[in-house]
Design a protein around this motif. Structure first.
Motif, PDB file in Angstrom:
ATOM      1  N   GLY A   6       0.812  -1.212   0.000  1.00 41.99           N
ATOM      2  CA  GLY A   6       0.000   0.000   0.000  1.00 41.99           C
ATOM      3  C   GLY A   6       0.846   1.262   0.000  1.00 41.99           C
ATOM      4  O   GLY A   6       2.075   1.213  -0.008  1.00 41.99           O
ATOM      5  N   LEU A   7       0.191   2.407  -0.006  1.00 41.24           N
ATOM      6  CA  LEU A   7       0.904   3.679  -0.025  1.00 41.24           C
ATOM      7  C   LEU A   7       1.749   3.851   1.239  1.00 41.24           C
ATOM      8  O   LEU A   7       1.374   3.373   2.309  1.00 41.24           O
ATOM      9  CB  LEU A   7      -0.079   4.842  -0.121  1.00 41.24           C
ATOM     10  CG  LEU A   7      -0.884   4.997  -1.416  1.00 41.24           C
ATOM     11  CD1 LEU A   7      -1.709   6.274  -1.352  1.00 41.24           C
ATOM     12  CD2 LEU A   7       0.019   5.011  -2.635  1.00 41.24           C
ATOM     13  N   PRO A   8       2.876   4.533   1.116  1.00 42.95           N
ATOM     14  CA  PRO A   8       3.674   4.809   2.310  1.00 42.95           C
ATOM     15  C   PRO A   8       2.904   5.720   3.262  1.00 42.95           C
ATOM     16  O   PRO A   8       2.061   6.513   2.838  1.00 42.95           O
ATOM     17  CB  PRO A   8       4.921   5.496   1.754  1.00 42.95           C
ATOM     18  CG  PRO A   8       4.521   6.012   0.418  1.00 42.95           C
ATOM     19  CD  PRO A   8       3.510   5.059  -0.114  1.00 42.95           C
ATOM     20  N   THR A   9       3.210   5.597   4.525  1.00 46.22           N
ATOM     21  CA  THR A   9       2.518   6.419   5.520  1.00 46.22           C
ATOM     22  C   THR A   9       3.261   7.712   5.800  1.00 46.22           C
ATOM     23  O   THR A   9       2.695   8.638   6.379  1.00 46.22           O
ATOM     24  CB  THR A   9       2.370   5.629   6.832  1.00 46.22           C
ATOM     25  OG1 THR A   9       3.671   5.192   7.271  1.00 46.22           O
ATOM     26  CG2 THR A   9       1.488   4.410   6.620  1.00 46.22           C
ATOM     27  N   ARG A  10       4.525   7.762   5.398  1.00 43.86           N
ATOM     28  CA  ARG A  10       5.311   8.972   5.596  1.00 43.86           C
ATOM     29  C   ARG A  10       5.488   9.728   4.285  1.00 43.86           C
ATOM     30  O   ARG A  10       5.488   9.144   3.207  1.00 43.86           O
ATOM     31  CB  ARG A  10       6.685   8.633   6.179  1.00 43.86           C
ATOM     32  CG  ARG A  10       6.634   8.041   7.582  1.00 43.86           C
ATOM     33  CD  ARG A  10       8.030   7.811   8.109  1.00 43.86           C
ATOM     34  NE  ARG A  10       8.013   7.265   9.461  1.00 43.86           N
ATOM     35  CZ  ARG A  10       9.112   6.983  10.156  1.00 43.86           C
ATOM     36  NH1 ARG A  10      10.307   7.208   9.621  1.00 43.86           N
ATOM     37  NH2 ARG A  10       9.009   6.493  11.378  1.00 43.86           N
ATOM     38  N   ARG A  31      -3.354   7.909  -6.732  1.00 44.23           N
ATOM     39  CA  ARG A  31      -3.411   7.641  -5.301  1.00 44.23           C
ATOM     40  C   ARG A  31      -2.335   8.427  -4.555  1.00 44.23           C
ATOM     41  O   ARG A  31      -2.587   8.981  -3.479  1.00 44.23           O
ATOM     42  CB  ARG A  31      -3.249   6.140  -5.050  1.00 44.23           C
ATOM     43  CG  ARG A  31      -4.452   5.302  -5.503  1.00 44.23           C
ATOM     44  CD  ARG A  31      -4.110   3.834  -5.536  1.00 44.23           C
ATOM     45  NE  ARG A  31      -3.639   3.351  -4.245  1.00 44.23           N
ATOM     46  CZ  ARG A  31      -2.759   2.368  -4.096  1.00 44.23           C
ATOM     47  NH1 ARG A  31      -2.240   1.777  -5.166  1.00 44.23           N
ATOM     48  NH2 ARG A  31      -2.387   1.981  -2.893  1.00 44.23           N
ATOM     49  N   PHE A  32      -1.140   8.488  -5.119  1.00 44.68           N
ATOM     50  CA  PHE A  32      -0.066   9.261  -4.492  1.00 44.68           C
ATOM     51  C   PHE A  32      -0.430  10.745  -4.441  1.00 44.68           C
ATOM     52  O   PHE A  32      -0.216  11.417  -3.421  1.00 44.68           O
ATOM     53  CB  PHE A  32       1.241   9.074  -5.264  1.00 44.68           C
ATOM     54  CG  PHE A  32       2.087   7.943  -4.772  1.00 44.68           C
ATOM     55  CD1 PHE A  32       3.072   8.142  -3.828  1.00 44.68           C
ATOM     56  CD2 PHE A  32       1.902   6.655  -5.265  1.00 44.68           C
ATOM     57  CE1 PHE A  32       3.867   7.098  -3.378  1.00 44.68           C
ATOM     58  CE2 PHE A  32       2.679   5.606  -4.825  1.00 44.68           C
ATOM     59  CZ  PHE A  32       3.667   5.817  -3.869  1.00 44.68           C
ATOM     60  N   ALA A  68       1.328  18.127 -10.926  1.00 43.96           N
ATOM     61  CA  ALA A  68       1.038  19.361 -10.191  1.00 43.96           C
ATOM     62  C   ALA A  68       1.503  19.334  -8.742  1.00 43.96           C
ATOM     63  O   ALA A  68       1.591  20.386  -8.098  1.00 43.96           O
ATOM     64  CB  ALA A  68      -0.465  19.649 -10.230  1.00 43.96           C
ATOM     65  N   VAL A  69       1.819  18.150  -8.215  1.00 45.87           N
ATOM     66  CA  VAL A  69       2.172  18.065  -6.793  1.00 45.87           C
ATOM     67  C   VAL A  69       3.636  17.689  -6.578  1.00 45.87           C
ATOM     68  O   VAL A  69       4.056  17.482  -5.428  1.00 45.87           O
ATOM     69  CB  VAL A  69       1.274  17.030  -6.077  1.00 45.87           C
ATOM     70  CG1 VAL A  69      -0.187  17.426  -6.187  1.00 45.87           C
ATOM     71  CG2 VAL A  69       1.492  15.623  -6.643  1.00 45.87           C
ATOM     72  N   SER A  70       4.408  17.606  -7.661  1.00 46.60           N
ATOM     73  CA  SER A  70       5.807  17.185  -7.546  1.00 46.60           C
ATOM     74  C   SER A  70       6.697  18.125  -8.354  1.00 46.60           C
ATOM     75  O   SER A  70       6.232  19.130  -8.889  1.00 46.60           O
ATOM     76  CB  SER A  70       5.964  15.749  -8.075  1.00 46.60           C
ATOM     77  OG  SER A  70       5.745  15.715  -9.480  1.00 46.60           O
ATOM     78  N   ALA A  71       7.974  17.768  -8.461  1.00 46.85           N
ATOM     79  CA  ALA A  71       8.902  18.577  -9.249  1.00 46.85           C
ATOM     80  C   ALA A  71       8.743  18.336 -10.743  1.00 46.85           C
ATOM     81  O   ALA A  71       9.262  19.091 -11.561  1.00 46.85           O
ATOM     82  CB  ALA A  71      10.338  18.273  -8.830  1.00 46.85           C
ATOM     83  N   GLY A  72       8.021  17.272 -11.111  1.00 43.31           N
ATOM     84  CA  GLY A  72       7.824  16.953 -12.518  1.00 43.31           C
ATOM     85  C   GLY A  72       7.741  15.460 -12.734  1.00 43.31           C
ATOM     86  O   GLY A  72       8.016  14.666 -11.828  1.00 43.31           O
TER      87      GLY A  72
END
Length: 298
Positions: free
Chosen positions: A39-43, A65-66, A95-99
Motif C-alpha cells: 500500500g501507499l507509504p505512511t510517511r 493515489r499518491f 502538479a504536486v511534484s517537481a515533474g
C-alpha cells in the motif's frame, strides 16, 4: 562543496524495482524500496526521485493515489520505467511534484534474485526538467547512458526492445532443444549458448550492421542451410519456421556484405522459401521442466 547525496524512493518490488534498488545501494545511493502490495507509504516522500516500478496498467491509478494522498514532496521528481508509456501516464503527479518523466532502461530484468549488469546500458529519458535532472543523476551513478529522442514512438521503441530481448531468449530456448537432439545435455546447453550470445552482443556494439552477421548465410552456403533444415525437419520440425524466418532476416545483411555471388544468396532464399511452404509436424518434445513459480514483477 560536496554534492548532495542522491536519495531515491522506489515503489514496486518486482524484478525491475529490486534490481534498481540493489544497484543503487551498491553505488552508495540512499534507497527506500516499498512493495506496491504494502500500500501507499505512511510517511511523506522527500526523496530526490520517486520511481514507480509497477505494471503499466497500474501507473496512472498509482499516480492518482499518491497525488490524492498528498505524500509526495514538490521537490521530488517522479518517473516510471515502462517502455511503451509516455511520461503523461503520471499526469496526476505533475502538479504536486517537481515533474514527471519516463525513465526506461533498455535492459532485460528476468529475476528477483540475479540481477543484470547495468553499466553501459541505455535509458530513454523524456519528460519535465524537474524529473529529468535527478533521473540523470541516477543514470550516471549506475554507469548507464541517458538517451532522449524527442519524437520517439514509445510503442515502436518498446516493440523493438521486446523483439530483441524476449526474442533472443526464446530463440536460445529453441537452440537448447536443438542441442539436446544433437547430444548436448540440457543443463549444459544454456552455459554454451550464453557466451555465444555475449559474443553476438559484442559484435553488434563494436561492428554494427551488417558486419555483425556471421555464419553460412553470410558466406552464401546454400548447402549448409539445406543440411540444417534437413536435421530440424527430422528432429525438431516445429523449429523450422523460426529457422526460416531468421534465415530470411539474415539475407539482406549478407547481400549488403557481398561476400558471395548474388546467385548464392538467391539459392539460399529459394531453399528457405521452399521450406516455408512445407508445414512442419508440430513437436511435443521438450527438454524443459517448469521451475518453481517466481513472484511476478510489479
Amino acid at each position: 562543496m560536496a554534492a548532495k547525496r542522491l536519495s531515491v524512493y522506489i515503489f514496486g518490488a518486482g524484478k525491475v524495482g529490486v534490481a534498481l534498488a540493489n544497484a543503487l545501494r551498491r553505488a552508495g545511493v540512499r534507497v527506500t524500496l516499498r512493495a506496491a502490495r504494502a500500500g501507499l507509504p505512511t510517511r511523506r516522500i522527500d526523496a530526490d526521485l520517486l520511481v514507480l516500478t509497477v505494471r503499466d496498467r497500474d501507473l496512472t491509478p498509482t499516480a492518482s493515489r499518491f497525488a490524492e494522498a498528498g505524500i509526495v514532496s514538490r521537490t521530488t521528481g517522479c518517473v516510471h520505467v515502462a517502455g511503451a508509456q509516455r511520461a503523461e501516464v503520471l499526469e496526476p503527479l505533475r502538479a504536486v511534484s517537481a515533474g514527471i518523466a519516463q525513465m526506461h532502461p533498455m535492459i532485460s530484468f528476468a529475476s528477483l534474485h540475479r540481477f543484470p549488469a547495468l553499466v553501459g546500458g541505455h535509458v530513454h529519458l523524456r519528460g519535465d526538467p524537474g524529473a529529468i535532472a535527478p533521473a540523470r543523476r541516477l543514470i550516471k551513478v549506475l554507469g548507464m547512458v541517458a538517451r532522449t529522442f524527442p519524437d520517439l514512438d514509445p510503442v515502436g521503441y518498446h516493440a523493438a526492445a521486446g523483439l530483441v530481448a524476449n526474442g533472443a531468449a526464446a530463440l536460445a530456448a529453441v537452440g537448447v532443444r536443438v542441442l539436446a537432439t544433437a547430444g548436448v545435455p540440457p543443463e549444459v546447453a544454456p552455459q554454451m549458448l550464453g557466451p555465444l550470445l555475449h559474443s553476438v552482443a559484442d559484435n553488434i556494439m563494436q561492428l554494427g550492421f551488417p558486419d555483425a552477421l556471421t555464419g553460412p548465410v553470410r558466406r552464401g552456403e546454400s548447402q549448409s542451410v539445406s543440411r540444417h533444415l534437413e536435421v530440424l525437419r527430422a528432429r525438431l520440425p516445429d523449429a523450422v519456421p523460426l529457422f526460416v524466418a531468421a534465415g530470411l532476416a539474415q539475407l539482406p545483411l549478407a547481400r549488403a556484405l557481398g561476400e558471395a555471388a548474388d546467385a548464392s544468396f538467391d539459392a539460399i532464399e529459394k531453399v528457405l522459401r521452399d521450406a516455408a511452404n512445407v508445414a512442419p509436424t508440430p513437436s511435443t518434445a521438450s527438454v524443459f521442466t517448469s521451475p518453481a513459480a517466481e513472484t511476478p514483477g510489479e
